[in-house]
Design a protein around this motif. Structure first.
Motif, PDB file in Angstrom:
ATOM      1  N   LEU A  18     -69.646 -38.014 -31.566  1.00 59.05           N
ATOM      2  CA  LEU A  18     -68.914 -39.215 -30.680  1.00 59.05           C
ATOM      3  C   LEU A  18     -68.620 -40.002 -31.640  1.00 59.05           C
ATOM      4  O   LEU A  18     -69.309 -40.647 -32.878  1.00 59.05           O
ATOM      5  CB  LEU A  18     -69.845 -39.482 -29.697  1.00 59.05           C
ATOM      6  CG  LEU A  18     -70.449 -38.687 -28.595  1.00 59.05           C
ATOM      7  CD1 LEU A  18     -71.491 -39.374 -27.572  1.00 59.05           C
ATOM      8  CD2 LEU A  18     -69.365 -38.218 -27.749  1.00 59.05           C
ATOM      9  N   GLU A  19     -67.193 -40.767 -31.234  1.00 59.36           N
ATOM     10  CA  GLU A  19     -66.883 -41.631 -32.050  1.00 59.36           C
ATOM     11  C   GLU A  19     -66.820 -42.852 -31.009  1.00 59.36           C
ATOM     12  O   GLU A  19     -66.338 -42.708 -30.015  1.00 59.36           O
ATOM     13  CB  GLU A  19     -65.556 -41.574 -32.421  1.00 59.36           C
ATOM     14  CG  GLU A  19     -65.440 -40.535 -33.550  1.00 59.36           C
ATOM     15  CD  GLU A  19     -63.889 -40.083 -33.934  1.00 59.36           C
ATOM     16  OE1 GLU A  19     -63.246 -40.776 -34.856  1.00 59.36           O
ATOM     17  OE2 GLU A  19     -63.357 -39.302 -33.262  1.00 59.36           O
ATOM     18  N   VAL A  20     -67.385 -43.995 -31.466  1.00 61.67           N
ATOM     19  CA  VAL A  20     -67.551 -44.955 -30.313  1.00 61.67           C
ATOM     20  C   VAL A  20     -67.309 -46.378 -30.905  1.00 61.67           C
ATOM     21  O   VAL A  20     -67.495 -46.683 -31.990  1.00 61.67           O
ATOM     22  CB  VAL A  20     -69.116 -45.178 -29.917  1.00 61.67           C
ATOM     23  CG1 VAL A  20     -69.066 -46.373 -28.657  1.00 61.67           C
ATOM     24  CG2 VAL A  20     -69.628 -43.885 -29.339  1.00 61.67           C
ATOM     25  N   ALA A 221     -61.533 -30.334 -30.439  1.00 65.35           N
ATOM     26  CA  ALA A 221     -60.568 -31.148 -29.527  1.00 65.35           C
ATOM     27  C   ALA A 221     -61.046 -32.631 -29.516  1.00 65.35           C
ATOM     28  O   ALA A 221     -62.386 -32.515 -29.307  1.00 65.35           O
ATOM     29  CB  ALA A 221     -60.152 -30.746 -28.450  1.00 65.35           C
ATOM     30  N   GLU A 222     -60.139 -33.551 -29.539  1.00 68.77           N
ATOM     31  CA  GLU A 222     -60.914 -34.936 -29.322  1.00 68.77           C
ATOM     32  C   GLU A 222     -60.541 -35.510 -27.987  1.00 68.77           C
ATOM     33  O   GLU A 222     -59.349 -35.499 -27.926  1.00 68.77           O
ATOM     34  CB  GLU A 222     -60.353 -35.867 -30.633  1.00 68.77           C
ATOM     35  CG  GLU A 222     -60.782 -37.277 -30.362  1.00 68.77           C
ATOM     36  CD  GLU A 222     -60.114 -38.082 -31.597  1.00 68.77           C
ATOM     37  OE1 GLU A 222     -60.712 -38.957 -32.185  1.00 68.77           O
ATOM     38  OE2 GLU A 222     -59.022 -38.101 -31.750  1.00 68.77           O
ATOM     39  N   VAL A 223     -61.246 -35.990 -27.155  1.00 66.45           N
ATOM     40  CA  VAL A 223     -61.054 -36.481 -26.004  1.00 66.45           C
ATOM     41  C   VAL A 223     -61.317 -38.130 -25.840  1.00 66.45           C
ATOM     42  O   VAL A 223     -62.426 -38.477 -26.194  1.00 66.45           O
ATOM     43  CB  VAL A 223     -62.154 -35.765 -24.629  1.00 66.45           C
ATOM     44  CG1 VAL A 223     -61.371 -36.399 -23.416  1.00 66.45           C
ATOM     45  CG2 VAL A 223     -62.106 -34.383 -24.825  1.00 66.45           C
ATOM     46  N   SER A 272     -50.649 -33.748 -31.051  1.00 59.86           N
ATOM     47  CA  SER A 272     -51.392 -32.814 -31.743  1.00 59.86           C
ATOM     48  C   SER A 272     -52.258 -33.662 -32.690  1.00 59.86           C
ATOM     49  O   SER A 272     -51.975 -34.963 -32.817  1.00 59.86           O
ATOM     50  CB  SER A 272     -50.344 -32.016 -32.481  1.00 59.86           C
ATOM     51  OG  SER A 272     -49.947 -32.830 -33.325  1.00 59.86           O
ATOM     52  N   LYS A 273     -53.217 -33.599 -33.338  1.00 59.21           N
ATOM     53  CA  LYS A 273     -54.139 -34.023 -34.126  1.00 59.21           C
ATOM     54  C   LYS A 273     -53.414 -34.614 -35.395  1.00 59.21           C
ATOM     55  O   LYS A 273     -52.914 -34.072 -36.259  1.00 59.21           O
ATOM     56  CB  LYS A 273     -55.363 -33.252 -34.503  1.00 59.21           C
ATOM     57  CG  LYS A 273     -56.458 -33.951 -35.504  1.00 59.21           C
ATOM     58  CD  LYS A 273     -57.306 -34.940 -34.784  1.00 59.21           C
ATOM     59  CE  LYS A 273     -57.817 -35.902 -35.811  1.00 59.21           C
ATOM     60  NZ  LYS A 273     -58.709 -36.768 -35.472  1.00 59.21           N
ATOM     61  N   GLU A 274     -53.696 -35.941 -35.747  1.00 61.12           N
ATOM     62  CA  GLU A 274     -53.175 -36.375 -37.037  1.00 61.12           C
ATOM     63  C   GLU A 274     -54.142 -36.207 -37.904  1.00 61.12           C
ATOM     64  O   GLU A 274     -55.339 -36.148 -37.760  1.00 61.12           O
ATOM     65  CB  GLU A 274     -52.739 -37.996 -36.793  1.00 61.12           C
ATOM     66  CG  GLU A 274     -53.824 -38.927 -36.392  1.00 61.12           C
ATOM     67  CD  GLU A 274     -54.313 -38.715 -35.167  1.00 61.12           C
ATOM     68  OE1 GLU A 274     -55.478 -38.939 -34.721  1.00 61.12           O
ATOM     69  OE2 GLU A 274     -53.557 -38.101 -34.065  1.00 61.12           O
TER      70      GLU A 274
HETATM   71 MG    MG Z   1     -61.120 -39.595 -34.974  1.00 64.67          MG
END
Ligand code: MG
Ligand code: ADP
Length: 380
Positions: A18-20, A221-223, A272-274
């Protein structure tokens, strides 16, 4: 057994990091003196610096440094005496300078952890990779006009702490616990108000799946920007099932950023992911490195309020409150404060039962927060 999802081809395990983003409690922004007041008229809290007028220089707000260091203590982490600000370059209409000031290479806080319990009720430690300081962006408002977007820069430049976990989380429930615990920590420390519905705490969930027993991690994948604990848990489950279905049909999961749609119960591809190199990071030439002295760090450590874990331990060991009840009492600072006052000279266990049972039920019925309870602690 740990949490798994049964597919056609076997059991799948979840890997979650998690990134908060936590907005820091501070009257002024990170590098300017504009107010951070939530709910002001659009573009009222904007200085020349926030609007990126040329030649206006950033001035570090010391309060924000203090908030980051205190939160670092709350995360049992290393406070780095040397940290540095970098420019992360990208174009967006709500980012007038064309770059965000953040800390990529030398974050102020590293190597912490948050203790939770896993799905079996066993203690579990989730490692925190880093906490870094960065600026928030402005807001683009797309739904006020049929073919125009409005820009509100009130949020531009507000101080954020980005707190990044290692991919140690293994179930939606663990993710929920991690978030609630983190929220309790920042609320006890008064470094962030933790209000996810107002966007002052926002969570990106990185999700991948792998077969039980498999070594290493698969593509994630990042939500992005999920705005409640319950939604984060839902989004993780939905995203994991989507990935499992792809693998079981012979496909591959793309590394990308996705949006969670709570109404439709799905995640959708956003972009798409950078990668880090896309942003051309480099040290901000307008800001010298941030160097903290031992005295400064130790003074903040000495004045730290009691953290929820320590409070909980006291309730359990000294007042004989059951574990579960104790975690409810420390979930919010106001609840534990109310309990501390109400329990003075009384049977603590009975007081705890009254609060968790009848008082909570009444407050909920009336829609009143415990800090505004018409029944005072003395009168409970
Ligand atoms: Mg990130
Ligand atoms: P970025 O900066 O590109 O988002 P990071 O390495 O900082 O990448 O990782 C971001 C988050 O993704 C972290 O919380 C990390 O724990 C998590 N993460 C990394 N790899 C995986 C994976 N394979 N599955 C799930 N989460 C992952």
């Amino acid at each position: 057994m740990t949490y798994t999802i049964k597919g056609k081809t076997g059991e799948w395990e979840l890997v979650i990091g998690l990134e908060v983003h936590c907005q820091m409690i501070s009257n002024a922004k990170l590098f300017s003196q504009s107010s951070t007041q939530f709910g002001s008229e659009p573009n009222n809290n904007v200085s020349f610096f926030d609007a990126a007028f040329p030649g206006i220089l950033p001035v570090m707000n010391e309060k924000c440094v203090e908030q980051a260091v205190k939160t670092g203590f709350g995360l049992n982490a290393t406070i780095n005496k040397f940290s540095q600000f970098d420019r992360k370059n990208y174009f967006y209409a709500d980012l007038p300078s064309g770059y965000q000031i953040t800390q990529l290479y030398h974050p102020i806080v590293t190597d912490g952890f948050i203790d939770i319990t896993d799905d079996q009720g066993e203690p579990k430690r989730v490692r925190v990779n880093r906490l870094h300081i960065e600026q928030d962006a402005g807001k683009s408002i797309h739904d006020r006009h049929p073919h125009k977007t409005y820009i509100d820069l009130n949020r531009a430049g507000v101080g954020l702490m980005e707190i990044v976990s290692e991919p140690d989380i293994r179930s939606p429930e663990e993710a929920g616990q991690y978030l609630r615990k983190l929220r309790a920590i920042v609320r006890f420390l008064e470094t962030c108000d933790g209000n996810m519905d107002e966007g002052s705490m926002r969570c990106d969930a990185n999700v991948s799946v792998r077969k039980v027993g498999e070594e290493g991690y698969r593509t994630r994948a990042e939500v992005k920007n999920v705005n409640s604990v319950r939604f984060v848990m839902q989004a993780i489950e939905i995203e994991a099932n989507r990935q499992i279905e792809i693998y079981e049909n012979g496909g591959t999961v793309k590394q990308e950023t996705r949006l969670f749609d709570a109404d439709l119960g799905e995640t959708r591809s956003m972009r798409s992911k950078e990668f880090a190199h896309d942003y051309r990071y480099y040290p901000d030439p307008d800001l010298p490195p941030l160097v903290l002295t031992d005295e400064y760090i130790e003074k903040l450590r000495a004045n730290l309020p009691e953290l929820p874990d320590i409070k909980k331990k006291k309730y359990v060991e000294e007042l004989n409150i059951p574990e579960y009840d104790a975690s409810i009492l420390v979930a919010e600072k106001e609840t534990s404060k109310y309990f501390d006052e109400a329990a003075k000279g009384r049977d603590a266990k009975k007081v705890s039962n009254w609060i968790i049972g009848d008082l909570f039920a009444l407050l909920k019925e009336e829609g009143v927060h415990i800090s505004k309870s018409p029944i005072t602690p003395e009168n409970l």
